[in-house]
Design a protein around this motif. Sequence first.
Motif, PDB file in Angstrom:
ATOM      1  N   ILE A  73       0.824  -1.196   0.000  1.00  0.00           N
ATOM      2  CA  ILE A  73       0.000   0.000   0.000  1.00  0.00           C
ATOM      3  C   ILE A  73       0.866   1.256   0.000  1.00  0.00           C
ATOM      4  O   ILE A  73       0.479   2.291  -0.523  1.00  0.00           O
ATOM      5  N   GLU A  74       2.062   1.139   0.549  1.00  0.00           N
ATOM      6  CA  GLU A  74       2.987   2.275   0.586  1.00  0.00           C
ATOM      7  C   GLU A  74       4.411   1.742   0.419  1.00  0.00           C
ATOM      8  O   GLU A  74       5.079   1.419   1.399  1.00  0.00           O
ATOM      9  N   PRO A  75       4.899   1.635  -0.800  1.00  0.00           N
ATOM     10  CA  PRO A  75       6.254   1.101  -1.022  1.00  0.00           C
ATOM     11  C   PRO A  75       7.313   1.992  -0.387  1.00  0.00           C
ATOM     12  O   PRO A  75       7.193   3.220  -0.372  1.00  0.00           O
ATOM     13  N   THR A  76       8.349   1.365   0.135  1.00  0.00           N
ATOM     14  CA  THR A  76       9.484   2.112   0.678  1.00  0.00           C
ATOM     15  C   THR A  76      10.745   1.282   0.527  1.00  0.00           C
ATOM     16  O   THR A  76      10.744   0.104   0.888  1.00  0.00           O
ATOM     17  N   PRO A  77      11.816   1.827  -0.013  1.00  0.00           N
ATOM     18  CA  PRO A  77      13.047   1.053  -0.180  1.00  0.00           C
ATOM     19  C   PRO A  77      13.692   0.648   1.135  1.00  0.00           C
ATOM     20  O   PRO A  77      14.457  -0.310   1.185  1.00  0.00           O
ATOM     21  N   PHE A  78      13.392   1.355   2.216  1.00  0.00           N
ATOM     22  CA  PHE A  78      14.042   1.073   3.487  1.00  0.00           C
ATOM     23  C   PHE A  78      13.549  -0.222   4.126  1.00  0.00           C
ATOM     24  O   PHE A  78      14.198  -0.744   5.031  1.00  0.00           O
ATOM     25  N   CYS A  79      12.411  -0.731   3.705  1.00  0.00           N
ATOM     26  CA  CYS A  79      11.854  -1.946   4.287  1.00  0.00           C
ATOM     27  C   CYS A  79      11.903  -3.105   3.299  1.00  0.00           C
ATOM     28  O   CYS A  79      11.257  -4.126   3.512  1.00  0.00           O
ATOM     29  N   GLU A  80      12.665  -2.963   2.229  1.00  0.00           N
ATOM     30  CA  GLU A  80      12.752  -4.000   1.207  1.00  0.00           C
ATOM     31  C   GLU A  80      14.127  -4.674   1.261  1.00  0.00           C
ATOM     32  O   GLU A  80      15.063  -4.161   1.880  1.00  0.00           O
ATOM     33  N   GLY A 114       1.937  -9.254   4.921  1.00  0.00           N
ATOM     34  CA  GLY A 114       2.488  -8.195   5.758  1.00  0.00           C
ATOM     35  C   GLY A 114       3.915  -8.495   6.175  1.00  0.00           C
ATOM     36  O   GLY A 114       4.254  -9.641   6.484  1.00  0.00           O
ATOM     37  N   PHE A 115       4.754  -7.459   6.167  1.00  0.00           N
ATOM     38  CA  PHE A 115       6.148  -7.544   6.593  1.00  0.00           C
ATOM     39  C   PHE A 115       6.357  -6.382   7.559  1.00  0.00           C
ATOM     40  O   PHE A 115       6.473  -5.222   7.138  1.00  0.00           O
ATOM     41  N   VAL A 116       6.368  -6.699   8.865  1.00  0.00           N
ATOM     42  CA  VAL A 116       6.349  -5.648   9.886  1.00  0.00           C
ATOM     43  C   VAL A 116       7.514  -5.837  10.851  1.00  0.00           C
ATOM     44  O   VAL A 116       7.423  -6.639  11.790  1.00  0.00           O
ATOM     45  N   PRO A 117       8.635  -5.156  10.642  1.00  0.00           N
ATOM     46  CA  PRO A 117       9.713  -5.198  11.640  1.00  0.00           C
ATOM     47  C   PRO A 117       9.223  -4.586  12.949  1.00  0.00           C
ATOM     48  O   PRO A 117       8.731  -3.454  12.961  1.00  0.00           O
ATOM     49  N   ALA A 118       9.311  -5.348  14.037  1.00  0.00           N
ATOM     50  CA  ALA A 118       8.769  -4.876  15.313  1.00  0.00           C
ATOM     51  C   ALA A 118       9.416  -5.642  16.455  1.00  0.00           C
ATOM     52  O   ALA A 118       9.941  -6.737  16.279  1.00  0.00           O
ATOM     53  N   ARG A 119       9.351  -5.069  17.626  1.00  0.00           N
ATOM     54  CA  ARG A 119       9.830  -5.722  18.843  1.00  0.00           C
ATOM     55  C   ARG A 119       8.746  -5.615  19.901  1.00  0.00           C
ATOM     56  O   ARG A 119       7.871  -4.744  19.830  1.00  0.00           O
ATOM     57  N   LEU A 120       8.814  -6.495  20.877  1.00  0.00           N
ATOM     58  CA  LEU A 120       7.824  -6.523  21.945  1.00  0.00           C
ATOM     59  C   LEU A 120       8.345  -5.783  23.162  1.00  0.00           C
ATOM     60  O   LEU A 120       9.430  -6.061  23.653  1.00  0.00           O
ATOM     61  N   ARG A 121       7.578  -4.838  23.636  1.00  0.00           N
ATOM     62  CA  ARG A 121       7.924  -4.120  24.861  1.00  0.00           C
ATOM     63  C   ARG A 121       7.053  -4.661  25.986  1.00  0.00           C
ATOM     64  O   ARG A 121       5.827  -4.557  25.949  1.00  0.00           O
ATOM     65  N   LEU A 140      12.169   6.460   6.122  1.00  0.00           N
ATOM     66  CA  LEU A 140      10.769   6.118   6.330  1.00  0.00           C
ATOM     67  C   LEU A 140      10.753   4.711   6.921  1.00  0.00           C
ATOM     68  O   LEU A 140      11.528   3.858   6.504  1.00  0.00           O
ATOM     69  N   ALA A 141       9.901   4.459   7.909  1.00  0.00           N
ATOM     70  CA  ALA A 141       9.857   3.153   8.560  1.00  0.00           C
ATOM     71  C   ALA A 141       8.523   2.456   8.339  1.00  0.00           C
ATOM     72  O   ALA A 141       8.117   1.627   9.142  1.00  0.00           O
ATOM     73  N   THR A 142       7.847   2.776   7.261  1.00  0.00           N
ATOM     74  CA  THR A 142       6.545   2.182   6.969  1.00  0.00           C
ATOM     75  C   THR A 142       6.675   0.688   6.700  1.00  0.00           C
ATOM     76  O   THR A 142       7.465   0.281   5.843  1.00  0.00           O
ATOM     77  N   PRO A 143       5.926  -0.161   7.411  1.00  0.00           N
ATOM     78  CA  PRO A 143       5.964  -1.595   7.105  1.00  0.00           C
ATOM     79  C   PRO A 143       5.307  -1.876   5.762  1.00  0.00           C
ATOM     80  O   PRO A 143       4.527  -1.065   5.241  1.00  0.00           O
ATOM     81  N   LEU A 144       5.633  -3.031   5.190  1.00  0.00           N
ATOM     82  CA  LEU A 144       5.048  -3.425   3.911  1.00  0.00           C
ATOM     83  C   LEU A 144       3.764  -4.202   4.171  1.00  0.00           C
ATOM     84  O   LEU A 144       3.778  -5.242   4.838  1.00  0.00           O
ATOM     85  N   ILE A 145       2.661  -3.697   3.627  1.00  0.00           N
ATOM     86  CA  ILE A 145       1.352  -4.318   3.808  1.00  0.00           C
ATOM     87  C   ILE A 145       0.640  -4.354   2.465  1.00  0.00           C
ATOM     88  O   ILE A 145       0.613  -3.352   1.738  1.00  0.00           O
ATOM     89  N   ARG A 176       7.845   6.797  12.456  1.00  0.00           N
ATOM     90  CA  ARG A 176       8.302   7.391  11.203  1.00  0.00           C
ATOM     91  C   ARG A 176       7.395   7.016  10.028  1.00  0.00           C
ATOM     92  O   ARG A 176       7.839   6.540   8.986  1.00  0.00           O
ATOM     93  N   LEU A 177       6.108   7.257  10.215  1.00  0.00           N
ATOM     94  CA  LEU A 177       5.145   7.058   9.138  1.00  0.00           C
ATOM     95  C   LEU A 177       4.957   8.361   8.372  1.00  0.00           C
ATOM     96  O   LEU A 177       5.072   9.453   8.924  1.00  0.00           O
ATOM     97  N   ASP A 178       4.639   8.222   7.097  1.00  0.00           N
ATOM     98  CA  ASP A 178       4.333   9.382   6.273  1.00  0.00           C
ATOM     99  C   ASP A 178       2.954   9.898   6.662  1.00  0.00           C
ATOM    100  O   ASP A 178       1.952   9.191   6.530  1.00  0.00           O
ATOM    101  N   LEU A 179       2.887  11.128   7.162  1.00  0.00           N
ATOM    102  CA  LEU A 179       1.611  11.686   7.596  1.00  0.00           C
ATOM    103  C   LEU A 179       0.633  11.857   6.442  1.00  0.00           C
ATOM    104  O   LEU A 179      -0.577  11.961   6.666  1.00  0.00           O
TER     105      LEU A 179
END
Length: 384
Positions: A73-80, A114-121, A140-145, A176-179
């Motif tokens: 839905i929102e491509p970003t090279p940083f998450c590929e 979905g490809f969502v880099p995340a950690r559990l707090r 940009l830190a948008t996950p791939l969905i 760091r999502l695109d507003l």
Amino acid sequence: MPIRHGSAPKRSEPRKGCAIPNLAAYPVAPSETAPKQRRAAIDDPAGLVIERRPLAGCAAIEAEWRDLGARAIEPTPFCEPDFALSAAQHLVDFRDVSVLLLWDGPAASRRLLGFVPARLRRRLLGQDELIGWNNPRLGLATPLIDIDQAERVVAALLHAPGRWGLANTQNLQLNRLDLDGPLLHSLLQVAEHTGHAATLEPAPAPLATADQPDLAALRHGLSRHGKLSFAESGSRQELRDMVELHLALEASGSLARAGGAALQDIRESAFLRAMTRNLARSHRCRVGLLCLDEKPIAGAILIGRSPRLWLYSGSQDERFASFAPLAQLIAWLGRRGRQREILADLPGLHAVTLPQRLGDIRLTVTAKTVRRATPLIRRRAAAA
């Protein structure tokens, strides 16, 4: 002036040669506050499977990962893969990054949604929280969905009950999502229909800058010191050569004197070379140089594909800083392509780049939803 920025259910037989992933296949908890006509789209993921895997281990699913990136839905090279796998291989602070993979369908023909880099707090009091990827290297830190399954994937993330550490997690924070991006709109929409309170924390607005410099006048003044020439990488060989010139220019300034130049860090320089080379294969990286008498006085590494590119790294010869050579180079690169926007949140460059509108979003389960969801969770635990 350099600038840089419990356990999972057992599976039958794991594939040979791969680490055994930790899987949990649980449907999204139905929302008692959502309108009935929306429940099929949001609250019935039909056996969506959530897998946690180290970022480096995602090399085994590179084909599925790339396919998802093409329909995100929102491509970003940083998450590929070209950026992320290079970072996982060379950079220490990417070694422990884990990724949530959301799969649909039977194992033989499953599809990555979905490809969502995340950690559990973990929290002693209150709900645990999933924290999305955040690193200063990420423009940009948008996950791939998946664009056609965005609401379904987001709903699954908001109710990610699992046996590998997310049993009490009903809070999600993405950074760091695109507003202005479509993913944020989808997140807010799903939150409204699943009983989540959404808190948006936009980044501070850029500071007002002084009058834009007259680049033409500065370029005329700089030309008195020698012959000026601009260049942008075309072939991959040109890109490799220009990356080295850019690194050498960066290592000749104040950043190197402070010990922060990429060439002074073996891991950082190896990452930069690998990342730019990999992105260049898909025409998503280019390097620009401004030379004075054939000697570089400004360099820039751009990441992305037109019309949107990010200024990943910029440097300039401090002896000519009063002539703004980096700003002149960025302005020239911006005019090189049609509808090319160069994004950067860097002070002093707002005259020639567009500032990014970034923000963090926190989705927290409401008290009303907690009271209703708890019996449902207990019934599932009793039935397991």
